[in-house]
Motif scaffolding. Structure first.
Motif, PDB file in Angstrom:
ATOM      1  N   LEU A  93       0.839  -1.200   0.000  1.00 33.48           N
ATOM      2  CA  LEU A  93       0.000   0.000   0.000  1.00 33.48           C
ATOM      3  C   LEU A  93       0.872   1.247   0.000  1.00 33.48           C
ATOM      4  O   LEU A  93       0.652   2.185  -0.787  1.00 33.48           O
ATOM      5  CB  LEU A  93      -0.917  -0.013   1.219  1.00 33.48           C
ATOM      6  CG  LEU A  93      -1.729   1.258   1.483  1.00 33.48           C
ATOM      7  CD1 LEU A  93      -2.806   1.431   0.425  1.00 33.48           C
ATOM      8  CD2 LEU A  93      -2.353   1.224   2.883  1.00 33.48           C
ATOM      9  N   LEU A  94       1.876   1.265   0.846  1.00 33.13           N
ATOM     10  CA  LEU A  94       2.779   2.410   0.917  1.00 33.13           C
ATOM     11  C   LEU A  94       3.649   2.517  -0.332  1.00 33.13           C
ATOM     12  O   LEU A  94       3.879   3.621  -0.850  1.00 33.13           O
ATOM     13  CB  LEU A  94       3.644   2.297   2.167  1.00 33.13           C
ATOM     14  CG  LEU A  94       4.627   3.441   2.440  1.00 33.13           C
ATOM     15  CD1 LEU A  94       3.923   4.784   2.452  1.00 33.13           C
ATOM     16  CD2 LEU A  94       5.333   3.210   3.772  1.00 33.13           C
ATOM     17  N   LEU A  95       4.122   1.390  -0.844  1.00 35.55           N
ATOM     18  CA  LEU A  95       4.921   1.425  -2.072  1.00 35.55           C
ATOM     19  C   LEU A  95       4.105   1.981  -3.239  1.00 35.55           C
ATOM     20  O   LEU A  95       4.603   2.784  -4.037  1.00 35.55           O
ATOM     21  CB  LEU A  95       5.419   0.017  -2.410  1.00 35.55           C
ATOM     22  CG  LEU A  95       6.500  -0.566  -1.496  1.00 35.55           C
ATOM     23  CD1 LEU A  95       6.779  -2.010  -1.876  1.00 35.55           C
ATOM     24  CD2 LEU A  95       7.778   0.255  -1.599  1.00 35.55           C
ATOM     25  N   GLY A  96       2.846   1.553  -3.344  1.00 36.04           N
ATOM     26  CA  GLY A  96       2.001   2.078  -4.409  1.00 36.04           C
ATOM     27  C   GLY A  96       1.819   3.582  -4.310  1.00 36.04           C
ATOM     28  O   GLY A  96       1.864   4.303  -5.316  1.00 36.04           O
ATOM     29  N   ALA A  97       1.635   4.083  -3.092  1.00 31.83           N
ATOM     30  CA  ALA A  97       1.464   5.525  -2.905  1.00 31.83           C
ATOM     31  C   ALA A  97       2.731   6.284  -3.274  1.00 31.83           C
ATOM     32  O   ALA A  97       2.653   7.379  -3.847  1.00 31.83           O
ATOM     33  CB  ALA A  97       1.069   5.809  -1.454  1.00 31.83           C
ATOM     34  N   THR A  98       3.912   5.741  -2.967  1.00 30.06           N
ATOM     35  CA  THR A  98       5.158   6.444  -3.323  1.00 30.06           C
ATOM     36  C   THR A  98       5.324   6.532  -4.833  1.00 30.06           C
ATOM     37  O   THR A  98       5.774   7.558  -5.350  1.00 30.06           O
ATOM     38  CB  THR A  98       6.367   5.732  -2.704  1.00 30.06           C
ATOM     39  OG1 THR A  98       6.473   4.405  -3.226  1.00 30.06           O
ATOM     40  CG2 THR A  98       6.270   5.670  -1.203  1.00 30.06           C
ATOM     41  N   ILE A  99       4.971   5.456  -5.541  1.00 29.27           N
ATOM     42  CA  ILE A  99       5.091   5.494  -7.004  1.00 29.27           C
ATOM     43  C   ILE A  99       4.046   6.433  -7.597  1.00 29.27           C
ATOM     44  O   ILE A  99       4.342   7.262  -8.474  1.00 29.27           O
ATOM     45  CB  ILE A  99       4.940   4.074  -7.584  1.00 29.27           C
ATOM     46  CG1 ILE A  99       6.105   3.187  -7.134  1.00 29.27           C
ATOM     47  CG2 ILE A  99       4.876   4.119  -9.106  1.00 29.27           C
ATOM     48  CD1 ILE A  99       7.454   3.647  -7.600  1.00 29.27           C
ATOM     49  N   GLY A 100       2.796   6.319  -7.136  1.00 26.98           N
ATOM     50  CA  GLY A 100       1.747   7.177  -7.674  1.00 26.98           C
ATOM     51  C   GLY A 100       1.987   8.641  -7.400  1.00 26.98           C
ATOM     52  O   GLY A 100       1.661   9.503  -8.232  1.00 26.98           O
TER      53      GLY A 100
END
Length: 581
Positions: A120-127
């Motif tokens: 969830l956090l990795l997705g937010a950093t990329i987005g």
């Protein structure tokens, strides 16, 4: 990641390596052929994260973990993307902190929740760090497509080797039992018995859903279930023989392997036979071709004679559930993770302006205390980043041809799949090289190699300073709680086993050994953190070893060893409060 000390090294997972290469190359090839690089790269990121979670567990659990990871990663990507599209200067920072709070709140609640929270956090950093063209829903769908490809590749073998994973796990118990019997009476006996416990724990987790009272099992699965229940009883007998402490002849040490040959179905077939049995089956009893001069040998002979017969006491034996951390630890980790992400994001904005996702992304990868020692994880992350940058830098010095780069991504994908099972630094090497190629294919041709090494080192430093300044004894506190729970389980087995029914005795024994193994791992985790190992950890290791020997003695006494010298009770230590409390 690494094999446990004292265990034989795991074989190279060639099938997983092949899946990693294919899963990462296919989206990029489709992107090149269709001239749609952005969706292809996002799908490649989804495949990259899928490969990182493509484990050797049963197909149902594997697909469930990959599916949950993909959904949470897509949700995080959507949140970060919408924050970036809003145009507000602080929107991405606020989004990352909020997502970090949510990720931290769920991450210490179990393995699946931990994986979901991290992605969830990795997705937010990329987005929030990479501007993506097109409608807002394109990127999450592309990410899910990449994860879906890994799910298909990883789950497809179920069609032709449906229960092969369960069979291998149960067979490993019989092999570990044979090795433990071979080591009886030698200095290696205790380590061999611990390997048997680890094999039983793994088989128990793999067979878990098939052991439920309402689980409908038939055919091959029914044979596997029966073989597992016999393996649980074999663990008790083996512990008793190891406790007796004398070398055993070869025809005794081979009994578990011959039992496995009779009980375990061959792939796609029924249980087979493996030649002559060293146990002669007389009416109503089993007689070894040697004198049955010990309770352990008599119990092994009886078990071998009864193996394969239905027993009324073969009720499900459940592994005890134990919270990974206390509530105070969950709150503290949640706050610290959010603080680390905030500091990393502010540093990224100062150093890089837009596209500064590498710093918070590295924090999300490194700050996982439930995945192993934080200090070691940070060092491995830095080392893997340096090697990955050097490797892909050497490739791009020679050529930047798209097909060559895709070939490199496939090679590094295979390397990452191997590293996931063997060593975190190796997995980081593959991941770093792949991400740099994906960024290049998005059109970002800046000289990023030195910056990525410095960003990784800075993110690791942020995590280490925050963790060891504000929560220096987290691993030691968890080791204390796990040890106390393990000693309590050992005392319950000691006090209740002699008069308990067989099914209750097996449940008590499995709970005791399982928790003792967990406590031993928690102590090893605490020793992996910086600083000199204190006497407290050594005392816990001694208490765990004493409790294991006590449980072996209980097994021997329960099987009819007569006046067995009973060890003195495991000393009760000061009760440890909830971890982090």
């Amino acid at each position: 990641m690494k094999a446990l000390r004292g265990f034989p090294p795991a074989p190279v997972p060639l099938a997983a390596a092949a899946r990693g290469a294919v899963a990462l190359a296919v989206p990029l090839l489709v992107g090149v052929w269709t001239a749609t690089p952005v969706p292809a790269v996002i799908a490649g990121i989804g495949a990259l994260w899928g490969v990182s979670q493509d484990g050797p567990d049963p197909y149902r659990l594997r697909v469930r973990r990959l599916g949950c990871m993909g959904l949470w990663a897509a949700l995080g990507l959507l949140a970060g993307e919408l924050a970036l599209r809003s145009g507000h200067p602080a929107a991405v920072t606020v989004c990352l902190v909020a997502v970090a709070l949510l990720a931290g709140a769920i991450s210490l609640r179990g393995r699946l929740a931990s994986v979901s929270g991290m992605h969830l956090l990795l997705g937010a950093t990329i987005g929030g760090g990479i501007p993506l063209p097109g409608p807002w829903w394109h990127a999450p769908l592309a990410l899910l497509a990449g994860v879906g490809l890994v799910i298909v590749l990883s789950g497809a073998p179920w069609l032709w080797r449906r229960h092969a994973i369960e069979r291998s796990a149960v067979l490993a118990v019989y092999r570990a039992a044979s090795q433990a019997l071979s080591a009886a009476g030698t200095p290696a006996a205790e380590d061999a018995r611990r390997r048997l416990t680890a094999a039983l724990d793994h088989a128990h987790q793999v067979m878990g859903r098939h052991l439920a009272p309402r689980a409908r099992v038939r055919g091959e699965l029914d044979a596997l279930r029966g073989a597992f229940h016999t393996a649980v009883r074999l663990g008790e007998v083996t512990s008793a023989l190891v406790w007796e402490g004398r070398p055993l002849p070869r025809h005794v040490t081979e009994v578990p392997l011959l039992m496995a040959a009779r009980l375990l179905p061959r792939p796609g077939g029924a249980a087979g036979s493996a030649g002559p049995d060293p146990v002669d089956h007389a009416p109503g009893r089993a007689v070894f071709r040697t004198d049955l001069d010990s309770p352990g040998l008599r119990a092994l002979a009886g078990l071998s004679a009864e193996a394969g017969r239905a027993r009324p006491d073969e009720a499900p034996v459940r592994l005890p559930a134990y919270p990974w951390h206390g509530r105070a630890a969950q709150v503290r980790y949640t706050v610290l993770l959010a603080v680390c992400v905030l500091v990393a994001q502010l540093c990224a904005e100062l150093l890089h302006g837009p596209r500064g996702y590498w710093l918070p992304m590295t924090v999300a990868f490194v700050y996982k205390p439930d995945f192993g020692p934080v200090f070691r994880r940070a060092l491995h992350r830095c080392a893997g980043t340096v090697v990955g940058v050097a490797a892909i830098g050497a490739v791009t010095l020679l050529t930047t041809d798209a097909y060559v780069l895709i070939g490199a991504v496939a090679a590094f994908g295979a390397l990452m799949a191997v590293g996931v099972r063997h060593h975190y630094a190796l997995a980081t090497t593959g991941l770093t090289a792949i991400v740099l190629v994906l960024v290049y294919m998005l059109g970002d041709h800046r000289a990023l190699y030195g910056a990525r090494i410095l960003d990784t080192a800075l993110a690791a430093a942020i995590v280490l300073v925050a963790h060891f300044a504000l929560w220096p004894r987290s691993a030691a506190e968890r080791a204390a709680a796990q040890t106390e729970a393990a000693l309590a389980a050992a005392r319950r087995y000691r006090d209740l086993a002699p008069g308990a029914a067989a099914v209750q005795r097996h449940a008590l024994r499995r709970a005791a050994y399982h928790r003792l193994a967990e406590a031993r791992r928690a102590v090893a985790h605490a020793r992996g953190e910086p600083g000199r190992p204190d006497r407290e950890l050594a005392d816990r290791e001694d208490a765990i070893a004493s409790a294991e020997r006590m449980c072996d003695a209980v097994s021997a006494r329960t099987l009819g060893a007569g006046p067995v010298p009973f060890p003195r009770p495991v000393p009760r230590r000061a009760a440890a409060g909830p971890v982090g409390g």
